[in-house]
Structures are given as C-alpha cells and as structure tokens.
Design an enzyme around this catalytic site. Structure first.
Site, short mmCIF file in Angstrom:
data_model
loop_
_atom_site.label_atom_id
_atom_site.label_comp_id
_atom_site.label_asym_id
_atom_site.label_seq_id
_atom_site.Cartn_x
_atom_site.Cartn_y
_atom_site.Cartn_z
N ASP A 42 0.83 -1.20 0.00
CA ASP A 42 0.00 0.00 0.00
C ASP A 42 0.88 1.27 0.00
OD1 ASP A 42 -2.27 1.56 0.25
OD2 ASP A 42 -2.53 1.19 2.40
N GLY A 98 -7.21 9.28 6.60
CA GLY A 98 -7.34 9.59 8.02
C GLY A 98 -8.78 9.92 8.38
#
Ligand SMILES: [Zn+2]
Length: 284
Positions: free
Chosen positions: A80, A182
């Site tokens: 990732d 986030g």
C-alpha cells in the site's frame, strides 16, 4: 482458488467491494482474518512502507501464503502506498500479490513515468501482480486530522483519469473522489458517486477508494454501486486497537502476559473489520 484479479472481477460484477485493511503486526492480521473467515468473503491485507518495514516483507508474504494455501482462504497481500519504483519492485520481488505506486503528490509527468516503469516490471514476471496508481492528492497518513490537509481533496476529472490509465496501463486506479486519508475531525468527507460512475465508465478498470475511515455508510454503498471495487480502511482499525490496548493495560495493571494483554485489541480490530466487510459485501 481464484486469483485476486478474478475476485476483483467478481466484485465488479456483483457490485460489491473487497475490503482492504492494513496491519502493523500479527494481532492485526488475526483480527482481520477472523472477521473475513466468519463472513466467508475475500480480503486484502495492506502494508504501507512503514508497516512493511516493521512487519518484514518476507514475514508478511509468508503469513499470507500460509493462510491462503493451508486454509484455502482468499486472502491477498498489497504493498500500500509505495513511493518509489525501487520500493514497489522490492515488494513484488518478495511475493506481494498487488502493489500501489503513489505518485499523487509529485508532478503528473513523473507520476506517469514511474507508474509505467512499475507496470512494465510487473508485466514482465511469470506471475500475475496487480499494479494500482493514484491521481489526485487526498492527504497522507492514517491518523486523526483536525482539518483537510492543504492541497488535498482536489477531485480527479474523468478526462485526467482516462488519459492516466491509457498512458500507464495500470490494472486499478485510485482517483480522488471526495475522501481524505485519516479521520477528519472537522467533518465527514463526502463521496461523489456521480464522479465515480463517470471515471469508471471512461477508464473501464476497477476503482479503489482510499481514505474510507470515518465515512458514512451511504457514502460507501453509493460509491460501490457507482464502481468502487476495493475499499481501504486503516485509521478506524488503528483507533480501535489503540483504545482497546490502553483499556486493557489500565484494567489489568498486574498482567504481563502479552497474549492476554493484547486479546481485547485483536477482538476490537475484528469487530471493526466485520462491520465494514458486511457493508462492503452487502451482507446483513
Ligand atoms: Zn490509501
């Protein structure tokens, strides 16, 4: 067993999405795997550069392969957000099933150049490795943010997406469609499902949604219906792990056995992942 490419194809056809969850340790893997096994759905384990350095590339490949082959379970490993060709290559060489070159925050020209290099390398191998790339900066870091980071969240246009896919030959694309990496304290980002549908139509390849943590359920379901085939969740897992671990330490000050201290953290991860997988796979 079907390949990751085939599972993604199947998700595209069924208009569901495969969950992608990051790990930093064995507890994370156990929590995620337990949830996926319980629901019997394929799952992707992600390792960012930092997570990969902490867990170990070969160790991660070994753990995933063990589960896949011995348990005959569709669990796959993705590198990732890797930021250079060298890091992407190292993960491919170690045996990852998929990689992401993240050039969202460099010039488009450089992004295309390095992405192409990654695609060419992956295609030259004897095995099937999927390459994903990104256009449109959506912030970085799976953490709690006060507000949307500067310069982040400018949406990818269908034309940019089409050109990028044609120029690079990638297998999957992560466009900027409203989410931010986030959890944003100042408000929940919103997924532009119409834009997802347009990008899907002009590119014709599987789309990946990053920054899934903290989104509303309907943002996920609308995005998936519109053409998202993989959804990334990391911050929510980190938060659940952190809260459960802190509570466990406070509640049991005399306990020194790691597997007892950590058990609630594994369960907390499992719970988050189970809920997300149900939603992504439209299960009750
Ligand atoms: Zn991401």
């Amino acid at each position: 067993m079907k390949t990751l490419r085939e599972y993604i194809k199947e998700a595209e056809e069924k208009k569901v999405a495969i969950g992608h969850f990051n790990i930093s340790n064995l507890e994370g893997l156990h929590g995620i795997y337990q949830a996926a096994k319980k629901l019997n759905v394929p799952v992707i384990i992600g390792l960012s550069e930092g997570e990969e350095d902490f867990v170990g590339k070969d160790e991660a490949v070994g753990m995933i392969k063990q589960i896949r082959e011995k348990e005959n379970f569709p669990i796959f490993l993705n590198a990732d957000h890797h930021y250079s060709f060298e890091r992407v290559k190292a993960s491919i060489d170690a045996g990852f099933d998929a990689v992401i070159f993240d050039g969202a925050n460099i010039s488009l020209e450089e992004n295309i150049k390095i992405t192409k290099q990654c695609v060419e390398y992956a295609k030259g191998l004897g095995r099937d490795v999927l390459v994903e790339a990104e256009i449109g900066y959506i912030g970085s870091g799976s953490n709690i943010k006060e507000t949307i980071p500067e310069g982040a969240g400018i949406k990818t246009t269908p034309e940019e997406a089409k050109n990028f896919v044609e120029m690079t030959g990638i297998d999957m694309l992560a466009p900027s469609v409203g989410s931010i990496h986030g959890i944003i304290k100042s408000g929940k980002p919103h997924i532009d499902a119409d834009l997802v549908a347009e990008i899907k139509k002009v590119t014709g390849i599987p789309l990946v949604l990053h920054g899934g943590s903290g989104l509303r359920d309907e943002d996920f379901t609308n995005g998936i219906k519109a053409g998202i085939s993989i959804v990334h969740i990391n911050t929510e897992i980190r938060l659940a792990y952190d809260e459960a671990l802190k509570k466990s330490l406070v509640d049991n000050p005399g306990e020194i056995v790691p597997y007892k201290i950590l058990q609630p953290a594994v369960e907390a991860i499992e719970k988050v992942v189970e809920e997300r997988l149900k939603l992504f796979n439209s299960l009750k």
